[in-house]
Design a protein around this motif. Structure first.
Motif, PDB file in Angstrom:
ATOM      1  N   SER A  12       0.760  -1.217   0.162  1.00 26.08           N
ATOM      2  CA  SER A  12      -0.042  -0.089  -0.027  1.00 26.08           C
ATOM      3  C   SER A  12       0.755   1.384   0.118  1.00 26.08           C
ATOM      4  N   GLY A  13       2.211   1.045   0.099  1.00 23.42           N
ATOM      5  CA  GLY A  13       3.023   2.156  -0.056  1.00 23.42           C
ATOM      6  C   GLY A  13       3.310   2.887   1.347  1.00 23.42           C
ATOM      7  N   THR A  14       2.858   2.124   2.580  1.00 26.30           N
ATOM      8  CA  THR A  14       3.174   2.600   3.971  1.00 26.30           C
ATOM      9  C   THR A  14       4.404   1.998   4.260  1.00 26.30           C
ATOM     10  N   PRO A  15       5.206   2.812   4.934  1.00 25.43           N
ATOM     11  CA  PRO A  15       6.617   2.399   5.383  1.00 25.43           C
ATOM     12  C   PRO A  15       6.415   1.359   6.729  1.00 25.43           C
ATOM     13  N   GLY A 153      -4.674   4.953  -3.799  1.00 30.29           N
ATOM     14  CA  GLY A 153      -5.496   5.708  -2.945  1.00 30.29           C
ATOM     15  C   GLY A 153      -6.163   6.749  -4.185  1.00 30.29           C
ATOM     16  N   SER A 154      -5.183   6.918  -5.148  1.00 33.20           N
ATOM     17  CA  SER A 154      -5.780   7.917  -6.124  1.00 33.20           C
ATOM     18  C   SER A 154      -6.852   7.661  -7.010  1.00 33.20           C
ATOM     19  N   GLN A 160      -7.149   1.867 -12.533  1.00 32.22           N
ATOM     20  CA  GLN A 160      -6.641   0.710 -12.997  1.00 32.22           C
ATOM     21  C   GLN A 160      -6.894  -0.637 -12.114  1.00 32.22           C
ATOM     22  N   LEU A 161      -7.635  -0.251 -11.073  1.00 27.53           N
ATOM     23  CA  LEU A 161      -8.052  -1.699 -10.275  1.00 27.53           C
ATOM     24  C   LEU A 161      -9.262  -2.329 -10.929  1.00 27.53           C
ATOM     25  N   PHE A 200       3.593   0.289  -6.956  1.00 29.37           N
ATOM     26  CA  PHE A 200       2.578   0.047  -7.804  1.00 29.37           C
ATOM     27  C   PHE A 200       2.164  -1.316  -8.211  1.00 29.37           C
ATOM     28  N   TYR A 201       3.294  -2.019  -8.652  1.00 28.13           N
ATOM     29  CA  TYR A 201       3.073  -3.156  -9.045  1.00 28.13           C
ATOM     30  C   TYR A 201       2.728  -4.270  -7.833  1.00 28.13           C
ATOM     31  N   GLU A 202       3.268  -4.193  -6.576  1.00 24.05           N
ATOM     32  CA  GLU A 202       3.044  -4.994  -5.347  1.00 24.05           C
ATOM     33  C   GLU A 202       1.531  -4.831  -5.117  1.00 24.05           C
TER      34      GLU A 202
END
Length: 427
Positions: A12-15, A153-154, A160-161, A200-202
């Motif tokens: 999700s891009g969250t560290p 989240g954009s 894309q989803l 993105f791909y993950e």
């Protein structure tokens, strides 16, 4: 490229805390040759492959929605990319091919025409109904359309989803392999080929995994791969992002492996691709090679003069260049013998007439090849805009249907590839 942070991010891009879990090579052994026997690394442990690409008996990934069909092991099939218009199942059966692969562009056409009407989807579902096993790659052409990667989240990511879901609804449980991504590094803007690409791909992969688990809780025919890595024979293309790509595959039990596309100028370069992958993939993970060729070698010789023997036999001016001969064949397809002579008399082609055999042997002898697919037919885009600097993809396919005229109902071939392919089905 430099990693954006020493912290690892989830899909999700969250560290999250901790250092990146990058897969390290298990061997630094270099390839000393290019024959199949030369590809020996510590990572290439035996996996029980049987001759001829028979199915592996290794267990499937644990957990719900695990694949229900036999896992492919060392198989060789055909590829049509985006254009199946000249793909004929009778001709595929003549090759003894059992696998067919294509890709679907994840573009706004999916919003209007829909997934079930996409040419690649239609052809692969038809192929499945005709007894072939199938591979579909999802292509995200951001580079082609000069668009940045969508952020999690954009609204762009939601678009894309939705497209992904349309494809999944059409093919999940019907195709044998779904590859998430086609050539992600080449299809992403150059300045975004870093951790942003991974995120993105993950995220897309996690979405696909969740869909399969939700819709097929008792098991699903479709296996999942990530694909495909390019230019791994170039040091500058072996980045933190490619390492993270392999690491993601290794830590996700639902992902069975990754794809590679070794379009190269030598077998040595292809060996570097393979060594990179097999030395990093964990035990039980495999690779696909859904595209591969010596097209970069052919490209180097398009401006060469034609062979003297060919010029004399066919009364062609001796200063004619290679690209011009191909152009003539496109305009007025040759008899089969003339196309064969053009290739086998050419000093840049003749020494490589066993390329297909040696390349597939190299893949198989790693013990980690699931499926390799080779170009089946010459498609329209290969000849459109033909000129001296056009990439000569048209030399690669098994069937030379656009450069060789049909005779007695038989479609033209690139004979050396055709014969090698058939022999490899029995090896």
């Amino acid at each position: 490229m430099r990693y954006e942070s020493s912290a690892r991010t989830d899909a999700s891009g969250t560290p999250s805390t901790g250092t990146p879990s990058l897969a390290r090579p298990t061997s630094r052994r270099r390839l000393l040759g290019v024959s199949g026997a030369a590809l020996l690394t510590a990572a290439c442990s035996a996996t029980g492959r049987q001759p001829g690409g028979k199915a592996s008996k290794q267990p499937d990934p644990k957990g719900s929605s695990a694949p229900t069909a036999e896992a492919p092991d060392g198989a060789l099939g055909v590829n049509f990319n985006e254009d199946p218009s000249n793909l004929d199942f009778t001709e595929m059966k003549a090759l003894s091919a059992k696998w067919v692969r294509g890709f679907v562009p994840m573009t706004d056409e999916l919003d209007t025409l829909g997934a079930p009407q996409q040419r690649a989807v239609v052809k692969l579902l038809d192929a499945s109904g005709n007894g072939f096993r199938t591979i579909l790659s999802m292509k995200f052409p951001f580079q082609t359309h000069a668009r940045p990667l969508p952020k999690v989240g954009s609204p762009e990511m939601e678009t894309q989803l939705k497209r992904v879901d349309r494809v999944l609804a059409a093919v999940m449980g019907k195709t044998d392999i779904l590859t998430i991504g086609n050539e992600p590094f080449l299809e992403t803007m150059k300045d975004e080929r870093d951790a942003r690409l991974n995120v993105f791909y993950e995220y897309i992969a996690e979405h696909v995994i969740a869909y399969r688990k939700r819709e097929f809780p008792q098991g699903c025919r479709t296996r999942l791969y990530m694909g495909a890595l390019n230019h791994l024979d170039r040091k500058e293309e072996r980045t933190q992002a490619t390492e993270r790509w392999v690491a993601f595959v290794n830590r996700k039990p639902e992902i069975e492996g990754l794809d590679i596309h070794p379009h190269v100028d030598s077998l040595q370069a292809a060996g570097q691709y393979v060594q990179y992958v097999v030395s990093r993939l964990d035990k039980g993970k495999k690779f696909l090679a859904t595209e591969f060729s010596l097209v970069l070698l052919w490209q180097k010789h398009m401006h060469d003069p034609i062979p003297t023997a060919y010029a004399e036999k066919y009364k062609v001016p001796p200063n004619t260049r290679v690209w011009q001969v191909i152009g003539n064949a496109i305009k007025k397809p040759f008899p089969q013998e003339r196309w064969d002579d053009f290739l086998t008399m050419s000093p840049w082609f003749a020494p490589n007439k066993d390329y297909l055999t040696r390349q597939v042997q190299m893949f198989r002898e790693t013990g980690k090849l699931a499926v390799a697919t080779y170009g089946a037919v010459q498609i329209e885009s290969m000849q459109t805009g033909w000129g001296p600097d056009k990439m000569p993809w048209i030399i690669n396919p098994l069937y030379a249907n656009r450069t060789v005229r049909e005779e007695n109902g038989r479609v033209g071939k690139t004979t050396v590839w055709y014969d090698s392919f058939r022999a490899l089905q029995d090896s």
